[in-house]
Scaffold this motif. Structure first.
Motif, PDB file in Angstrom:
ATOM      1  N   LYS A 116       9.003   7.731  -0.905  1.00 55.75           N
ATOM      2  CA  LYS A 116       8.848   8.794  -1.937  1.00 55.75           C
ATOM      3  C   LYS A 116       9.987   9.134  -2.713  1.00 55.75           C
ATOM      4  CE  LYS A 116       5.002   9.822   0.352  1.00 55.75           C
ATOM      5  NZ  LYS A 116       3.536   9.610  -0.209  1.00 55.75           N
ATOM      6  N   VAL A 126      -4.319   1.229 -10.352  1.00 54.08           N
ATOM      7  CA  VAL A 126      -3.221   1.331  -9.018  1.00 54.08           C
ATOM      8  C   VAL A 126      -1.924   0.564  -9.660  1.00 54.08           C
ATOM      9  CG1 VAL A 126      -4.093  -0.786  -8.133  1.00 54.08           C
ATOM     10  CG2 VAL A 126      -3.009   0.723  -6.690  1.00 54.08           C
ATOM     11  N   LEU A 137      -2.777  -6.520  -4.741  1.00 51.72           N
ATOM     12  CA  LEU A 137      -2.162  -5.496  -4.289  1.00 51.72           C
ATOM     13  C   LEU A 137      -1.592  -5.790  -2.799  1.00 51.72           C
ATOM     14  CD1 LEU A 137      -1.279  -2.528  -4.307  1.00 51.72           C
ATOM     15  CD2 LEU A 137      -3.374  -1.840  -3.608  1.00 51.72           C
ATOM     16  N   THR A 142       5.972   1.500  -3.204  1.00 55.12           N
ATOM     17  CA  THR A 142       4.976   2.595  -3.357  1.00 55.12           C
ATOM     18  C   THR A 142       3.755   1.969  -4.118  1.00 55.12           C
ATOM     19  OG1 THR A 142       6.979   4.415  -3.511  1.00 55.12           O
ATOM     20  CG2 THR A 142       4.840   5.182  -3.697  1.00 55.12           C
ATOM     21  N   PRO A 143       2.880   1.944  -3.087  1.00 48.28           N
ATOM     22  CA  PRO A 143       1.510   1.688  -3.834  1.00 48.28           C
ATOM     23  C   PRO A 143       1.010   3.159  -4.508  1.00 48.28           C
ATOM     24  CG  PRO A 143       1.156   1.742  -1.513  1.00 48.28           C
ATOM     25  CD  PRO A 143       2.701   1.956  -1.785  1.00 48.28           C
ATOM     26  N   MET A 144       0.467   3.003  -5.694  1.00 44.99           N
ATOM     27  CA  MET A 144       0.137   4.339  -6.079  1.00 44.99           C
ATOM     28  C   MET A 144      -1.186   4.268  -7.037  1.00 44.99           C
ATOM     29  SD  MET A 144       3.576   5.452  -8.182  1.00 44.99           S
ATOM     30  CE  MET A 144       3.726   3.869  -9.050  1.00 44.99           C
ATOM     31  N   GLU A 145      -2.393   4.959  -6.084  1.00 41.84           N
ATOM     32  CA  GLU A 145      -3.342   5.272  -7.186  1.00 41.84           C
ATOM     33  C   GLU A 145      -3.274   6.432  -7.873  1.00 41.84           C
ATOM     34  OE1 GLU A 145      -6.719   4.962  -3.988  1.00 41.84           O
ATOM     35  OE2 GLU A 145      -6.945   3.034  -4.731  1.00 41.84           O
ATOM     36  N   ARG A 203       7.927  -2.042   6.505  1.00 38.56           N
ATOM     37  CA  ARG A 203       7.461  -1.285   5.423  1.00 38.56           C
ATOM     38  C   ARG A 203       6.903   0.002   5.436  1.00 38.56           C
ATOM     39  NH1 ARG A 203       2.496  -0.368   4.558  1.00 38.56           N
ATOM     40  NH2 ARG A 203       3.248   0.630   2.325  1.00 38.56           N
ATOM     41  N   THR A 210       5.705   3.746   2.496  1.00 37.28           N
ATOM     42  CA  THR A 210       5.614   4.093   1.405  1.00 37.28           C
ATOM     43  C   THR A 210       6.960   5.218   0.999  1.00 37.28           C
ATOM     44  OG1 THR A 210       3.120   4.030   1.348  1.00 37.28           O
ATOM     45  CG2 THR A 210       4.138   5.748   0.004  1.00 37.28           C
ATOM     46  N   PHE A 246       3.753  14.125  -9.110  1.00 38.91           N
ATOM     47  CA  PHE A 246       4.478  13.650  -7.817  1.00 38.91           C
ATOM     48  C   PHE A 246       4.982  12.186  -7.642  1.00 38.91           C
ATOM     49  CE2 PHE A 246       1.043  11.462  -5.366  1.00 38.91           C
ATOM     50  CZ  PHE A 246      -0.225  11.969  -5.940  1.00 38.91           C
ATOM     51  N   ASN A 247       4.152  11.441  -8.508  1.00 39.81           N
ATOM     52  CA  ASN A 247       4.577   9.905  -8.605  1.00 39.81           C
ATOM     53  C   ASN A 247       5.426   9.620  -9.656  1.00 39.81           C
ATOM     54  OD1 ASN A 247       3.429   8.794  -6.412  1.00 39.81           O
ATOM     55  ND2 ASN A 247       1.293   8.542  -7.579  1.00 39.81           N
ATOM     56  N   ARG A 300      -1.205   4.949  12.700  1.00 37.82           N
ATOM     57  CA  ARG A 300      -2.530   3.889  12.440  1.00 37.82           C
ATOM     58  C   ARG A 300      -3.426   4.109  13.569  1.00 37.82           C
ATOM     59  NH1 ARG A 300      -0.292   3.262   8.059  1.00 37.82           N
ATOM     60  NH2 ARG A 300       0.150   1.227   7.326  1.00 37.82           N
TER      61      ARG A 300
HETATM   62  C1  LIG Z   1      -4.470   1.942  -2.586  1.00 39.18           C
HETATM   63  C2  LIG Z   1      -3.577   2.832  -2.267  1.00 39.18           C
HETATM   64  C3  LIG Z   1      -2.972   4.108  -3.017  1.00 39.18           C
HETATM   65  C4  LIG Z   1      -1.975   4.965  -2.779  1.00 39.18           C
HETATM   66  N1  LIG Z   1      -1.417   5.814  -3.367  1.00 39.18           N
HETATM   67  C5  LIG Z   1      -0.419   6.722  -3.451  1.00 39.18           C
HETATM   68  C6  LIG Z   1      -0.025   7.429  -4.440  1.00 39.18           C
HETATM   69  O1  LIG Z   1      -0.339   7.500  -5.215  1.00 39.18           O
HETATM   70  N2  LIG Z   1       1.347   8.016  -3.941  1.00 39.18           N
HETATM   71  C7  LIG Z   1       1.930   7.822  -2.769  1.00 39.18           C
HETATM   72  O2  LIG Z   1       3.144   8.449  -2.669  1.00 39.18           O
HETATM   73  N3  LIG Z   1       1.341   7.093  -1.724  1.00 39.18           N
HETATM   74  C8  LIG Z   1       0.254   6.399  -2.143  1.00 39.18           C
HETATM   75  N4  LIG Z   1      -0.252   5.516  -1.254  1.00 39.18           N
HETATM   76  C9  LIG Z   1       0.387   5.474   0.114  1.00 39.18           C
HETATM   77  C10 LIG Z   1      -0.436   5.717   1.400  1.00 39.18           C
HETATM   78  O3  LIG Z   1      -0.630   7.025   1.684  1.00 39.18           O
HETATM   79  C11 LIG Z   1       0.449   5.045   2.547  1.00 39.18           C
HETATM   80  O4  LIG Z   1       0.083   3.583   2.489  1.00 39.18           O
HETATM   81  C12 LIG Z   1      -0.449   5.318   3.759  1.00 39.18           C
HETATM   82  O5  LIG Z   1      -0.453   6.573   4.250  1.00 39.18           O
HETATM   83  C13 LIG Z   1       0.154   4.218   5.042  1.00 39.18           C
HETATM   84  O6  LIG Z   1       1.647   4.858   5.195  1.00 39.18           O
HETATM   85  P1  LIG Z   1       2.438   3.643   4.994  1.00 39.18           P
HETATM   86  O7  LIG Z   1       2.384   2.963   3.471  1.00 39.18           O
HETATM   87  O8  LIG Z   1       4.007   4.301   4.868  1.00 39.18           O
HETATM   88  O9  LIG Z   1       2.482   2.648   6.046  1.00 39.18           O
HETATM   89  C14 LIG Z   1      -1.032   4.650  -1.562  1.00 39.18           C
HETATM   90  C15 LIG Z   1      -1.512   3.633  -0.720  1.00 39.18           C
HETATM   91  C16 LIG Z   1      -2.597   2.588  -0.965  1.00 39.18           C
HETATM   92  C17 LIG Z   1      -2.806   1.530  -0.109  1.00 39.18           C
END
Ligand SMILES: Cc1cc2nc3c(=O)[nH]c(=O)nc-3n(C[C@H](O)[C@H](O)[C@H](O)COP(=O)(O)O)c2cc1C
Length: 218
Positions: free
Chosen positions: A16, A187, A147, A162-165, A12, A14, A72-73, A208
């Motif tokens: 893009k 979120v 989440l 894609t988690p997005m704050e 898994r 994030t 960007f999101n 990490r």
């Molecule tokens: C709560 C939270 C909010 C995040 N917000 C964004 C976001 O708005 N846009 C985005 O592209 N990535 C966002 N991310 C992704 C993080 O940057 C990403 O999870 C982190 O760098 C680890 O990478 P991975 O998810 O690829 O393992 C968010 C992640 C989390 C957990």
């Protein structure tokens, strides 16, 4: 690492860029919804609403919510298969908790004679409530459990996310007023399948901290 849990968590990442032609299957969506519902929360408070954006009309509304920030999101609003808005109740009252305790009893989880005892657990919420009845810090923490549960569920299903704050809580409050019903969305999670060859984040190694920097064994 060969354990299936670690394989899934390593896989898994994030996303893009989504492939707008790929959709989450109905049976997977059913698993996702039930996994969200089963999320754990302090005192079983479940102080949340999960709004799943699926229709073109709802996607347009979500797209429009990025007018002021976090553009960007914005592409995920239309390109992802679905987006979940995870929202917390900023004023989780004792009366709302009563409904959860009712479910404790009706489900057979709690003996009826323990009803008042369980109601006493509201003290955990009370301890995090200010003079105005605001306990959004505590309820938001519960939403983040959902989440994490959602991200892991998607990893196990092999669905990208894609988690997005990077969302706009004010615009979401306006554009999803009826559905949010007073809950606050800070979120969201886009879900679907990445676009092959166009997602710069795909296939990169996990970044990490070292194990001994984050875990202490005593
Ligand atoms: C709560 C939270 C909010 C995040 N917000 C964004 C976001 O708005 N846009 C985005 O592209 N990535 C966002 N991310 C992704 C993080 O940057 C990403 O999870 C982190 O760098 C680890 O990478 P991975 O998810 O690829 O393992 C968010 C992640 C989390 C957990």
């Amino acid at each position: 690492m060969t354990h299936p849990i670690l394989r899934d968590l390593n896989r898994r990442y994030t996303v893009k860029k989504y492939d707008a032609s790929k959709r989450i299957a109905a049976e997977d969506l059913a698993v996702i919804k039930e996994a969200l519902r089963l999320s754990a929360s302090s005192i079983n408070s479940q102080p949340w609403r999960f709004i799943i954006v699926e229709s073109e009309a709802a996607k347009q509304r979500l797209h429009d919510s990025f007018v002021n920030k976090h553009q960007f999101n914005q592409p995920h609003a239309k390109d992802a298969s679905h987006v979940v808005l995870l929202a917390y109740d900023p004023y989780f009252t004792q009366d709302k908790f009563r409904k959860r305790v009712d479910a404790e009893v009706s489900s057979g989880h709690l003996p009826a004679e323990m009803y008042d005892n369980f109601m006493g657990a509201y003290a955990f919420a009370q301890a995090n409530t200010d003079d105005r009845g605001y306990n959004g810090g505590w309820t938001k923490a519960q939403v983040y459990l959902a989440l994490g549960n959602l991200l892991h569920t998607l990893a196990r299903l092999g669905i990208d996310s894609t988690p997005m704050e990077g969302v706009d809580p004010e615009m979401l409050a306006e554009l999803f007023k009826d559905e949010l019903d007073g809950h606050v969305c800070e979120v969201a999670v886009a879900m679907g399948y990445h676009k092959d060859g166009e997602d710069y984040n795909h296939g990169l190694p996990k970044a990490r901290l070292a194990m001994d920097e984050v875990i202490t064994m005593l």
